[in-house]
Design an enzyme around this catalytic site. Structure first.
Site: not given
Length: 327
Positions: A167, A262, A292
């Protein structure tokens, strides 16, 4: 909470894990997107630490590295007591540049260590909004510089280093690789391990439209994270904050872990295409029905376990031992 229409899109194990975490979250105060962050960070960390554990290591210890006038705490995991320096994955935790730590991602680092046979070094970089762009980026690049200079003293091989993260951590990993390419070209990374990263500051991609709500990471949260990390709008369009806009030529091989459900899915697929256009070797591991952040579900969701195994095999290939065999 995950809304009802979203659940049929998720793999059953993923949906069960999300439900379990939502149930656990009810035992904690709500996490609010408002400042100051001390209370919210404590709650976020406590909730994530309920997923602790992971593989046993031969050695785990913390190092304090002098970087940019600060002492940056770094967690070092060695999966084996084998003689000789180990190749190393420098792993940057996710959390929107705002949350999480080397404690919340301790299990993730352990999983990579045992899957690859590599040591894993995780920096506790400065969080936003207290530290805005480019401080975290420059700290992460600084840790790699320290590793190149002193890694042998810690039983690590500074010639076999991969930079990775998830991320916001993947954003920092790619940004730091670009920064090092310019400022320290003598440091030759063996690869980049990029897990469902943030690569651009747009909010109008197809995946932002399709998964804006109900799948964990929302469009609202991403707007908030960008406002914290890069409050100056102009900074968001530069290559070190939004690497999808960068010249990607000359980067080392890349392994990408991709989710389906996501908001960042579109920019991840776009990044894979841009890297290939730039002549970079890319492998992709796509996991349907996952959301995610699914790597934190190791031991609960088989897709997470497969993702670690596939990335571990790739790490062994890009960081072989000195005799040419897998690390």
């Amino acid at each position: 909470m995950t809304d009802a229409p979203a659940k049929p899109r998720m793999a059953p194990e993923m949906a069960a894990f999300q439900a379990m975490m939502e149930a656990r979250a009810r035992d904690f105060p709500p996490i609010r997107l408002e400042r100051p962050f001390d209370t919210a960070r404590a709650t976020n960390d406590a909730l994530n630490l309920t997923l602790g554990g992971g593989p046993e290591m031969a050695e785990s210890r913390d190092l304090w590295l002098p970087v940019r006038g600060r002492r940056v705490a770094c967690r070092l995991h060695r999966p084996t007591a084998a003689a000789g320096p180990l190749p190393v994955l420098v792993y940057l935790h996710g959390g929107g540049w705002v949350w999480n730590s080397i404690d919340t991602h301790d299990r993730t680092m352990r999983e990579y260590a045992v899957a690859s046979g590599c040591a894993v070094l995780g920096p506790d970089y400065a969080l936003s909004p207290e530290a805005v762009f480019p401080q975290a980026l420059e700290e992460c690049a600084g840790v790699v510089r320290q590793l190149a200079a002193c890694g042998a003293e810690w039983g690590l091989d500074p010639q076999r280093v991969v930079l990775g993260g998830d991320s916001a951590g993947a954003n920092l990993a790619l940004g730091a690789a670009l920064l090092l390419r310019e400022q320290a070209p003598e440091i030759a990374l063996r690869g980049l391990l990029l897990n469902y990263g943030v690569y651009d500051c747009r909010f109008d991609t197809p995946s932002y439209g399709e998964f804006a709500e109900g799948y964990g990471l929302t469009r609202e949260r991403m707007r908030f994270y960008w406002d914290c990390y890069a409050p100056q709008q102009a900074d968001r369009y530069g290559p070190f904050a939004a690497p999808l806009r960068a010249d990607l030529r000359g980067l080392p091989p890349v392994h990408m872990t991709l989710t389906e459900l996501d908001v960042l899915a579109s920019e991840n697929h776009a990044m894979a295409a841009r890297l290939r256009e730039a002549g970079v070797a890319v492998t992709e591991a796509f996991f349907a029905g996952t959301v995610h952040g699914f790597l934190r579900a190791a031991g609960h969701v088989s897709a997470a376990d497969r993702a670690f195994a596939q990335a571990g095999a790739w790490l062994r290939r890009v960081m072989p031992s000195h005799d040419g065999s897998a690390a």
